[in-house]
Write an enzyme that holds these catalytic residues in place. Sequence first.
Site, PDB file in Angstrom:
ATOM      1  N   GLY A  55     -16.068  17.336 -43.514  1.00 14.12           N
ATOM      2  CA  GLY A  55     -17.088  16.419 -43.299  1.00 14.12           C
ATOM      3  C   GLY A  55     -16.498  15.218 -43.722  1.00 14.12           C
ATOM      4  CG  ASP A  56     -19.357  12.462 -45.636  1.00 15.11           C
ATOM      5  OD1 ASP A  56     -19.751  13.734 -45.779  1.00 15.11           O
ATOM      6  OD2 ASP A  56     -20.230  11.456 -46.099  1.00 15.11           O
ATOM      7  CD  GLU A  57     -18.719  17.485 -49.589  1.00 18.03           C
ATOM      8  OE1 GLU A  57     -17.867  18.390 -49.856  1.00 18.03           O
ATOM      9  OE2 GLU A  57     -19.971  17.580 -50.078  1.00 18.03           O
TER      10      GLU A  57
END
Length: 251
Positions: free
Chosen positions: A167-169
């Site tokens: 994801g955006d991690e």
Amino acid sequence: EVIGKNPRLLSSGRQSREFYVDMWKTLIEQGHWQGEVWNRRKDGTAYLERLIIHTVTDDHNNVISRIGSISDITVQKATQKAITHQAQHDFLTNLPNRLLFNDRFEQQLAFAKRHKTKFAVIYLDLDKFKQVNDMLGHQVGDDLLIAVAERLSELVREIDTVSRFGGDEFAILVSEVDSIDDVTTLANKVMFTLSRPFLIDTHTVTVSASLGITLYPEHGADMKSLLNNADKAMYQAKRDGHNRYVIAGIN
């Protein structure tokens, strides 16, 4: 063209003198040798071969000749290398994935225990990334993640590791630090860099990041505790209003 000539004419120059000394030592002692050797073709290009050498002797155990069997494994090795890379790197950003991050973490942990040094983990999540996907589409979101990865990679040292967990991690393994101040200095650079506008296609995209920080051994003595505490600190940063960092155990 090669009959009667010394096999050295095929040498690529990539193997050291010690390599061949060890090869001949094994051949003389055991009568056979096998391994991988870089040689060169007639046009001068290097290739990797699997070489198996057997010694032929007479009835009195005198050496008559040695026979080498050669297989070109250049493509095979390249394919294996590509598969290994794909297994250890994120398909979108080409950053190390969680698998490779974990491996480097364990290496750093072992080094820190042995030499009594410190290292840190910065866990970060992009703020309002879902809005970018919803408003501008997933392609823009993917391009944004690639751009974020490039900016993060430019900020760290060669001994550090930037990884995308999904994801955006993202996570940063900050190797060999003296104190928490070294880590917060990097954290401030990360926040400043990611808060600068991104030009994605024809869109100007502005995001920020929430960061959680843990330091070994103060905030954990193993990977699970350090990552969990960094994750909790990151979510605390989000609850505190985004675009900031939180050190584990400090509100």
